[in-house]
Design an enzyme around this catalytic site. Structure first.
Site, PDB file in Angstrom:
ATOM      1  N   GLU A 168       0.714  -1.266  -0.146  1.00 53.52           N
ATOM      2  CA  GLU A 168       0.014   0.087  -0.046  1.00 53.52           C
ATOM      3  C   GLU A 168       0.744   1.269  -0.132  1.00 53.52           C
ATOM      4  O   GLU A 168       0.634   2.109   0.971  1.00 53.52           O
ATOM      5  CB  GLU A 168      -0.847   0.056   1.378  1.00 53.52           C
ATOM      6  N   GLU A 369      -5.251  -8.694   0.816  1.00 51.71           N
ATOM      7  CA  GLU A 369      -5.854  -8.238   2.093  1.00 51.71           C
ATOM      8  C   GLU A 369      -7.298  -8.143   1.795  1.00 51.71           C
ATOM      9  O   GLU A 369      -7.547  -7.461   0.940  1.00 51.71           O
ATOM     10  CB  GLU A 369      -5.273  -7.105   2.648  1.00 51.71           C
TER      11      GLU A 369
HETATM   12  C1  BGP Z   1      -4.344  -2.033   5.448  1.00 52.36           C
HETATM   13  C2  BGP Z   1      -3.069  -2.668   6.037  1.00 52.36           C
HETATM   14  C3  BGP Z   1      -2.740  -3.438   7.053  1.00 52.36           C
HETATM   15  C4  BGP Z   1      -4.033  -3.426   7.992  1.00 52.36           C
HETATM   16  C5  BGP Z   1      -5.090  -3.218   7.431  1.00 52.36           C
HETATM   17  C6  BGP Z   1      -6.367  -3.072   8.281  1.00 52.36           C
HETATM   18  O1  BGP Z   1      -4.411  -0.926   5.011  1.00 52.36           O
HETATM   19  O2  BGP Z   1      -2.061  -2.949   4.961  1.00 52.36           O
HETATM   20  O3  BGP Z   1      -1.647  -3.075   7.488  1.00 52.36           O
HETATM   21  O4  BGP Z   1      -3.762  -2.511   9.205  1.00 52.36           O
HETATM   22  O5  BGP Z   1      -5.202  -2.170   6.312  1.00 52.36           O
HETATM   23  O6  BGP Z   1      -6.440  -1.548   8.607  1.00 52.36           O
HETATM   24  P1  BGP Z   1      -6.481  -1.047  10.142  1.00 52.36           P
HETATM   25  O7  BGP Z   1      -5.575  -1.738  10.877  1.00 52.36           O
HETATM   26  O8  BGP Z   1      -6.043   0.464   9.919  1.00 52.36           O
HETATM   27  O9  BGP Z   1      -7.933  -1.231  10.768  1.00 52.36           O
END
Ligand code: BGP
Length: 465
Positions: A168, A369
């Site tokens: 990302e 993801e």
């Molecule tokens: C994505 C990232 C992850 C993870 C996920 C969930 O953007 O790659 O690292 O954290 O989001 O989001 P968050 O943890 O902000 O709820």
């Protein structure tokens, strides 16, 4: 029972985490920007929980990876922390304990029957490189990243066949340089644009190094993980359509096009040039970007982006911002995940699949993801202490159905990774929202399989559901 949705043979059923979110900071020779931010502003993190221990993977990776096997995963992504692997940030000389740790993690992953996918940057820039050089604003840091990547390739590419350069990268641009949700919380459109360019360059240069080292000869492949947030216009009016095209170009195609096609979108270059904020680049660098494209793509999908034509005059006080070209559209009756504040729109999985098929050479790709973060999951515990997360199963199934439809129609998707196997730490939400198939008790570090963990075991076994 036979499946309603069967996925292609050899499909990846896996899950992803990152070094900084699961390992803890034990024995790291350097601090990342997040380690530092927590030191100076702990109140910025939910319940003031920092990155020190997280889910203790540094110490418990053996037990943790065995649990991943138990829930049927056949692949697993994590990241190698620059601040752990590298002792000398200038030369890329590795740290002995870092080498030992990642060797063990990789070996143990393979031993448990999972394909390791190793990512090199998950928001975790060494803070020294920010202080000394301005981090991703600097092309010297690009070179240092390549040194780090080279060290990692040399050490581990005999066993790691799937590499990704960045996770990302657009979030680095947004969080650090536009919207202030990552340290150092700068608001500077011009710097944001340079960082966007520099990270594209860093990815291409790391890929170049990968090819020079002939990592493909071992069956190695290299890609990038992008968070795609498809833009949807409020209406089909020409103005709204143009607004959504620009939003897609700035937030999605600004990394997707260079990675897959070797070129920045024309519209992006045109708008940034007109506004006088185009990055500083050289012919030679652009050639490197052109020549060093990815082998496969990882897509993180969580939420769409709804936009409309600008209705309010752009506020120039902060300088250049992407919002010069569109307003956000608050669509009535959208489905929300109230804990994370993100819209739930599984249809995007299909739209992404078709977009890659039709506009990105149908490159091999996977969902790297996807998931649902929920606060207060303890209240869904049953008598035996395991969390009954039916909402998560429903969320994942809905997303998988749309992905399946895209695959049926010819999109070249080879896997699905959820975020995340074991509840892990998040960038400032810390342990507020839980995403895992496996619950973590933060006080005791006890890990317990949720109902969704049993569900994924069946899905993986049946290659569908
Ligand atoms: C994505 C990232 C992850 C993870 C996920 C969930 O953007 O790659 O690292 O954290 O989001 O989001 P968050 O943890 O902000 O709820």
């Amino acid at each position: 029972m036979s499946n309603k949705y069967t996925f292609p043979e050899g499909f990846w059923w896996g899950s992803a985490t990152s070094g900084p979110q699961c390992e803890g900071t034990f024995n790291k020779p350097h601090k990342s920007v997040f380690d530092y931010w927590y030191e100076v502003e702990p109140e910025a993190f939910f319940d003031k929980v920092g990155p020190g221990v997280t889910s203790n993977f540094y110490n418990s990776y053996k037990e943790d990876l065995a649990m991943l096997k138990e829930i049927g995963l056949n692949s697993f992504r994590t990241s190698i922390q620059w601040t752990r692997l590298i002792k000398d940030l200038e030369t890329g000389e590795p740290d002995e304990d870092g080498v030992r740790f990642y060797n063990d993690v990789i070996d143990e992953t393979i031993k448990n029957g999972m394909i390791p996918v190793m990512n090199l940057h998950h928001f975790d820039l060494p803070v020294e490189l920010y202080n000394k050089y301005g981090g991703w604003e600097s092309k010297h840091v690009v070179e240092l990243f390549v040194n780090f990547a080279e060290t990692a390739f040399k050490l581990f590419s005999d066993r790691v066949k799937y590499w990704t350069t960045f996770n990302e990268p657009m979030v680095v641009v947004e969080g650090q340089y536009l919207y202030q949700f990552h340290y150092p919380k700068v608001v500077d459109g011009r710097k944001a644009v340079q960082v966007l360019y520099n990270i594209n360059l860093a990815s291409a240069k790391a890929i170049k190094k990968f090819r020079e080292l002939k990592c493909e000869n071992n069956g190695g492949k290299i890609g990038i993980v992008l968070n795609l947030t498809p833009a949807y216009p409020r209406s089909n009016s020409e103005e709204d359509l143009r607004a959504s095209k620009i939003a897609d170009t700035m937030f999605n195609y600004s990394f997707l096009d260079p990675a897959v096609k070797g070129e920045f979108p024309e519209l992006l270059v045109e708008l940034l040039s007109k506004d006088g904020v185009l990055w500083e680049s050289s012919e030679e660098e652009l050639e490197i970007i052109k020549e060093n494209k990815i082998d496969f793509l990882g897509v993180n999908y969580y939420q769409p982006r709804r936009v409309k034509v600008k209705e309010y005059e752009f506020d120039e006080s902060k300088g250049w911002m992407p919002e010069k070209y569109f307003d956000y559209y608050d669509m009535p009756n959208k489905r929300m995940n109230p804990y994370r504040g993100w819209e739930i729109y599984p249809e995007s999985m299909y739209d992404i699949a078709i977009n890659i098929r039709d506009n990105y050479n149908n490159i091999p790709w996977y969902i790297s993801e996807n998931g649902m973060g929920v606060e207060g999951e303890e209240k869904y515990k049953n008598e035996d202490g395991s969390i009954q997360d039916d909402y998560r199963i429903e969320f994942l199934e809905e997303h998988l159905q749309y992905l399946h439809k895209g695959i049926e129609e010819g999109s070249n998707c080879f896997g699905y990774h959820s975020w995340t196997p074991i509840d892990c730490w998040s960038w400032s939400n810390a342990y507020k929202n839980r995403y895992g198939y496996i619950a973590l008790d933060l006080d005791t570090q006890k890990k317990t399989i949720k109902k969704s963990g049993k569900w994924i075991r069946e899905v993986s076994k049946n290659n569908g559901f």
